[in-house]
Enzyme design. Structure first.
Site, short mmCIF file in Angstrom:
data_model
loop_
_atom_site.label_atom_id
_atom_site.label_comp_id
_atom_site.label_asym_id
_atom_site.label_seq_id
_atom_site.Cartn_x
_atom_site.Cartn_y
_atom_site.Cartn_z
CB SER A 76 -0.96 -0.05 1.19
OG SER A 76 -1.92 0.98 1.12
CG MET A 77 -0.11 4.92 1.95
SD MET A 77 -0.75 5.89 3.34
CE MET A 77 0.40 7.23 3.41
CD1 TRP B 55 -3.96 4.75 -2.30
CD2 TRP B 55 -2.37 6.07 -1.46
NE1 TRP B 55 -4.50 6.00 -2.13
CE2 TRP B 55 -3.54 6.84 -1.62
CE3 TRP B 55 -1.22 6.71 -0.95
CZ2 TRP B 55 -3.62 8.19 -1.27
CZ3 TRP B 55 -1.29 8.04 -0.61
CH2 TRP B 55 -2.48 8.78 -0.77
CG ASP C 150 -6.61 -2.32 -4.00
OD1 ASP C 150 -7.31 -1.62 -3.24
OD2 ASP C 150 -5.37 -2.37 -3.94
CG HIS D 237 -5.49 -2.13 -0.37
ND1 HIS D 237 -4.68 -1.59 -1.36
CD2 HIS D 237 -5.05 -1.59 0.81
CE1 HIS D 237 -3.80 -0.78 -0.83
NE2 HIS D 237 -3.99 -0.75 0.48
#
Length: 286
Positions: free
Chosen positions: A159-160, A184, A205, A237
């Site tokens: 993700s991040m 992300w 996602d 996700h």
């Protein structure tokens, strides 16, 4: 390092520290170059643990410099030489516990792995990228430093943290590989990233929709570089937060090929895999 296309042709032609241990059996010598461990098989790249016994060490938050602390997983056997190192970041609000399965999974295949905590759960991708690099740097000051080849380093993240892995690669071109997992980031373009990059997206996602994140990130990477895009069929996700044989198979193969220059793993990436029950889409420079 050889380019992916050259490896593909070769493949086609051939058709503060607290210690513990995971015991998974002896490692077999592979001989030559940076090859570590026995010859890979379809089963071995998806196995819960590889051929190396794995030791565990903790870098406390207080002892960490430039990141929020972490856990180091490392092969206990050094008879085959030094290993490449991989730093892994969690995603938004996540701790290292959310990506902890990747520690022993990768280390038992022949890597030193540090899974990190970030300063806060809301740290930006850019901050996570800096923290991934700080964790790699601090490995040189730990008890496992003599196990690591400092020229063979890689980053991963969810993700991040996946966006952070791309930020890290942008800031440090010498990295050997990047594996963003359902990444992300506000920034979707990474033409500066020269390291071989495997972007993993999830078909269902709804947090980092592939058409808004993983796909444009992949497409923005240099056209002449080594890159691939893997989309997990039916996955959400949070797929990288759980042990997943498909993520393991392709991440391990990517790291082995580009961090270790181990051409034995090229066959798992080229020819490009066809869509199946686990993969909804795969693109690459193969």
């Amino acid at each position: 390092m050889q380019s992916f296309s050259r490896v593909a042709r070769a493949s086609l032609a051939a058709t503060a520290l607290v210690a513990g241990t995971f015991v998974v059996g002896p490692a077999a010598a592979a001989g030559g170059g940076f090859q570590r461990g026995p010859d890979p098989t379809e089963a071995s790249v998806e196995a819960p643990l590889g051929a190396f016994d794995v030791g565990v060490a903790v870098i406390s938050r207080a002892a960490a410099v430039g990141f929020g602390g972490g856990t180091v997983y490392y092969p206990t056997d050094t008879s085959e030489g030094t290993f490449g190192a991989v730093a892994v970041s969690p995603g938004y609000t996540g701790t290292q516990a959310s990506i902890a399965w990747l520690g022993p999974r990768l280390a038992s295949q022949g890597f030193v792995v540090v899974t990190i905590d970030t300063f806060t759960g809301g740290d930006s991708p850019a901050s996570r990228g800096d923290q991934l690099l700080a964790a790699l740097d601090q490995l040189r000051d730990t008890a496992v430093a003599d196990r690591i080849d400092p020229a063979r380093l890689a980053v991963m993240g969810h993700s991040m943290g996946g966006g952070g892995s791309l930020e890290a690669a942008k800031d440090r071109p010498g990295l050997r590989a990047v594996v963003p997992l359902t990444p992300w980031n506000v920034d979707k373009t990474f033409p500066e990233v020269s390291a071989p990059t495997l972007v993993v997206g999830a078909e269902r996602d709804t947090v980092a929709r592939v058409r808004l994140h993983a796909e444009p990130m992949y497409e923005s990477l240099p056209a002449g570089g080594d890159k691939a895009y893997l989309e997990l069929r039916g996955a959400r996700h949070d797929a990288p937060n759980f042990p997943d044989p498909t993520i393991a198979r392709y991440s391990i193969s990517w790291l082995k090929l580009y961090v270790d220059d181990d051409e034995r793993y090229a066959r798992f990436l080229c020819p490009a895999p066809e869509p199946d029950e686990q993969i909804s889409e795969y693109r690459g420079t193969c």
